[in-house]
Design an enzyme around this catalytic site. Sequence first.
Site, PDB file in Angstrom:
ATOM      1  N   ASN A   1      24.933 -12.671  31.235  1.00 29.40           N
ATOM      2  CA  ASN A   1      23.840 -11.746  31.945  1.00 29.40           C
ATOM      3  C   ASN A   1      24.195 -10.470  32.434  1.00 29.40           C
ATOM      4  O   ASN A   1      23.490  -9.577  32.433  1.00 29.40           O
ATOM      5  CB  ASN A   1      23.113 -12.646  32.871  1.00 29.40           C
ATOM      6  CG  ASN A   1      24.120 -13.305  34.080  1.00 29.40           C
ATOM      7  OD1 ASN A   1      25.645 -13.172  33.761  1.00 29.40           O
ATOM      8  ND2 ASN A   1      23.433 -13.684  35.191  1.00 29.40           N
TER       9      ASN A   1
ATOM     10  N   GLU B   1      32.557 -18.351  39.976  1.00 28.16           N
ATOM     11  CA  GLU B   1      31.378 -17.914  40.409  1.00 28.16           C
ATOM     12  C   GLU B   1      30.183 -18.769  39.311  1.00 28.16           C
ATOM     13  O   GLU B   1      30.199 -18.228  38.243  1.00 28.16           O
ATOM     14  CB  GLU B   1      31.210 -16.391  40.312  1.00 28.16           C
ATOM     15  CG  GLU B   1      31.932 -15.595  41.246  1.00 28.16           C
ATOM     16  CD  GLU B   1      31.524 -15.701  42.790  1.00 28.16           C
ATOM     17  OE1 GLU B   1      30.569 -16.193  42.905  1.00 28.16           O
ATOM     18  OE2 GLU B   1      32.420 -15.365  43.642  1.00 28.16           O
TER      19      GLU B   1
ATOM     20  N   CYS C   1      22.243 -15.387  38.663  1.00 31.61           N
ATOM     21  CA  CYS C   1      22.684 -16.405  39.407  1.00 31.61           C
ATOM     22  C   CYS C   1      21.933 -16.392  40.881  1.00 31.61           C
ATOM     23  O   CYS C   1      21.564 -17.288  41.504  1.00 31.61           O
ATOM     24  CB  CYS C   1      23.930 -16.376  39.512  1.00 31.61           C
ATOM     25  SG  CYS C   1      24.642 -14.909  40.113  1.00 31.61           S
TER      26      CYS C   1
HETATM   27  P1  NAD Z   1      28.451 -20.217  30.184  1.00 24.73           P
HETATM   28  O1  NAD Z   1      28.941 -21.493  31.279  1.00 24.73           O
HETATM   29  O2  NAD Z   1      27.678 -20.701  29.035  1.00 24.73           O
HETATM   30  O3  NAD Z   1      29.445 -19.260  29.839  1.00 24.73           O
HETATM   31  C1  NAD Z   1      30.286 -18.501  30.550  1.00 24.73           C
HETATM   32  C2  NAD Z   1      31.757 -18.044  29.864  1.00 24.73           C
HETATM   33  O4  NAD Z   1      32.557 -19.186  29.794  1.00 24.73           O
HETATM   34  C3  NAD Z   1      31.369 -17.403  28.473  1.00 24.73           C
HETATM   35  O5  NAD Z   1      32.143 -16.481  28.162  1.00 24.73           O
HETATM   36  C4  NAD Z   1      31.795 -18.564  27.593  1.00 24.73           C
HETATM   37  O6  NAD Z   1      32.159 -18.517  26.335  1.00 24.73           O
HETATM   38  C5  NAD Z   1      32.641 -19.175  28.526  1.00 24.73           C
HETATM   39  N1  NAD Z   1      33.090 -20.620  28.123  1.00 24.73           N
HETATM   40  C6  NAD Z   1      32.273 -21.624  27.750  1.00 24.73           C
HETATM   41  N2  NAD Z   1      33.005 -22.835  27.657  1.00 24.73           N
HETATM   42  C7  NAD Z   1      34.225 -22.724  27.912  1.00 24.73           C
HETATM   43  C8  NAD Z   1      35.297 -23.600  27.947  1.00 24.73           C
HETATM   44  N3  NAD Z   1      35.463 -24.687  27.715  1.00 24.73           N
HETATM   45  N4  NAD Z   1      36.402 -22.875  28.404  1.00 24.73           N
HETATM   46  C9  NAD Z   1      36.512 -21.696  28.720  1.00 24.73           C
HETATM   47  N5  NAD Z   1      35.571 -20.808  28.767  1.00 24.73           N
HETATM   48  C10 NAD Z   1      34.405 -21.280  28.444  1.00 24.73           C
HETATM   49  O7  NAD Z   1      27.432 -19.336  31.001  1.00 24.73           O
HETATM   50  P2  NAD Z   1      26.220 -18.292  30.717  1.00 24.73           P
HETATM   51  O8  NAD Z   1      25.308 -18.931  29.944  1.00 24.73           O
HETATM   52  O9  NAD Z   1      27.101 -17.125  29.914  1.00 24.73           O
HETATM   53  O10 NAD Z   1      25.956 -17.379  32.010  1.00 24.73           O
HETATM   54  C11 NAD Z   1      24.782 -17.908  32.763  1.00 24.73           C
HETATM   55  C12 NAD Z   1      25.626 -18.723  34.009  1.00 24.73           C
HETATM   56  O11 NAD Z   1      26.204 -18.073  34.734  1.00 24.73           O
HETATM   57  C13 NAD Z   1      24.589 -19.092  34.999  1.00 24.73           C
HETATM   58  O12 NAD Z   1      24.725 -20.461  35.427  1.00 24.73           O
HETATM   59  C14 NAD Z   1      24.798 -18.249  36.051  1.00 24.73           C
HETATM   60  O13 NAD Z   1      24.138 -18.705  37.409  1.00 24.73           O
HETATM   61  C15 NAD Z   1      25.917 -18.147  36.105  1.00 24.73           C
HETATM   62  N6  NAD Z   1      26.452 -16.805  36.892  1.00 24.73           N
HETATM   63  C16 NAD Z   1      27.027 -16.904  38.281  1.00 24.73           C
HETATM   64  C17 NAD Z   1      27.249 -15.856  38.781  1.00 24.73           C
HETATM   65  C18 NAD Z   1      27.727 -15.648  40.250  1.00 24.73           C
HETATM   66  O14 NAD Z   1      27.972 -14.792  40.763  1.00 24.73           O
HETATM   67  N7  NAD Z   1      27.705 -16.879  40.865  1.00 24.73           N
HETATM   68  C19 NAD Z   1      26.972 -14.389  38.126  1.00 24.73           C
HETATM   69  C20 NAD Z   1      26.416 -14.473  36.881  1.00 24.73           C
HETATM   70  C21 NAD Z   1      26.427 -15.553  36.175  1.00 24.73           C
END
Ligand code: NAD
Length: 514
Positions: free
Chosen positions: A179, A275, A309
């Site tokens: 995002n 996060e 998020c």
């Molecule tokens: P996601 O969890 O699908 O992916 C995030 C990252 O993790 C990607 O780079 C993905 O390839 C990687 N990933 C996936 N499986 C993995 C594994 N087994 N090992 C290591 N890395 C792995 O999330 P998304 O759909 O890209 O992002 C949306 C999510 O992020 C939402 O839940 C949102 O709330 C959260 N988010 C949180 C914040 C915050 O500050 N708390 C900020 C932005 C987004």
Amino acid sequence: MSVTNLEKVMKLPSLFEGCYTSRDGVPEFKILVDGKWRQSSGGATIDVKSPIDEALIARVQSGTAGDADAAVNSAYASRKKIRDIPAIDRINILNRARHIIEVNRDYFVKTLVVEAGKTHESALGEVRASLNRIKMTMEEARSIFGEYIPGDWSEDTVAKFALVIHEPLGVITCITPFNYPLFSLVAKVTPALVSGNSIVIKPATDDPLSSILLSRVLQESGIPEGVVNLVTGRGREVGDTLVGHRLVSMITLTGSTETGKHVARMSEMKKLHLELGGKGSAVVADDADISLASKKILEGALKFSGQRCDAISRVLAFEKIHDELMAQLMKDVVHWKLGDPREKGVTMGPLINEGAADRVQLLVDDAVSKGALRLQGGTHHGAYFEPTVLDNVPLDAKIAWEETFGPVVVVIPVKDLDAAIKIVNESRYGLDSCIFTESFYTAWKAAKSFEEGSVAINDAPAHGVGYFPFGGNKDSGLGREGVGHSIDEMTRLKTIQFNLAPAGLGKVRQQAKM
Ligand code: NAD
């Protein structure tokens, strides 16, 4: 106009030439390991499609466990190269990186528009926030001092003193979400590098292009070879190696709670900064400024199609003002225009892919089947989900509790503040919430009672550039993000004790007079 591929959308300047080749007129980006841009050892690639119209805009390497291992080894072998650079030179290098981003700002903006489906304004906002974050981190970095502790306040250290210094951790794995692909990465790599760590980057699979461009900029800015590494690919394929590797000291991940929990299990004793997801509530009290609340709720729920998020993903409206709030929301929601984010006047573009829209549809349909009133929107065409308003959402609807990550205003009437606090705190998440009220006491009670990392009063939650620290409780994560806080997270303390007694310089206790 179709988006077509990145090279047709914009001719990348010569700076980026080394990090991609062209195949069938489509740019194919490489991974960065040990200072070299190269293909994945597996030879496979992943198509990157624009959420705007599904056009193939680029290909990236589908990294393997072997690539991830090589990237960590490179970061580990190079860790002294960055640690040993004088801090002032690390600052100068990162300021140079900032300058190169500034010069290439339009390419970053265009890339964010086509890879993430952002409006021009929102993409520009992300690039500006990234530039600001680097600047502020460089200012903050100069206050990484440590502590001098005289020992004579304690009986057992009378002739000693200690210095407590901040040291880099070593290798940090930086994993980012789709995002805010550029800003999330800047918020990780800048504090990591300025405090002397080497890094391995794993960007989101849907929109990894701005991260690749940023890695090239870091390389160009003068960071020693091997310190910055980047592996694209599927999380489950490269992720476990990057997270479980014995040479990695810390993992900083922004992503979903499910990924965060998996990473926490895999990481064993490594330092974690997570996060994760949220379910932000907006409580509207009976003395609220309704027009302000309505405007902020819509911004909080619909900006970037709710894919944030810190989005407002449920509204707990006091029964007394519920009807007035609904009337105002319905009046204001018409100003939100869904469409091709490149078109003038469009305020909301597509979700990241059609699968994401299907998921939001299931949540909306579940709520409606359980009695929620669909007052606006509620359907999607491809990845484009309409701005949606649901009223009287029952508490047994999934959308009352699950992170929506789509443009849906979910309104739940509540009797009073105690009822609202109960619902806020029953959430498995604990990232952000907000309250609209004119009463100081109501605001204070809410702020103290909500089990959240941040509470906003008379505003929608917004993490912004990270000047105010933020982070999650419960399933929303571990640690705090912020200009100075991120540096703290990425260093560790070392205590160095000096015994002055051998030189006769230490203090000596007087005999206590009886
Ligand atoms: P996601 O969890 O699908 O992916 C995030 C990252 O993790 C990607 O780079 C993905 O390839 C990687 N990933 C996936 N499986 C993995 C594994 N087994 N090992 C290591 N890395 C792995 O999330 P998304 O759909 O890209 O992002 C949306 C999510 O992020 C939402 O839940 C949102 O709330 C959260 N988010 C949180 C914040 C915050 O500050 N708390 C900020 C932005 C987004």
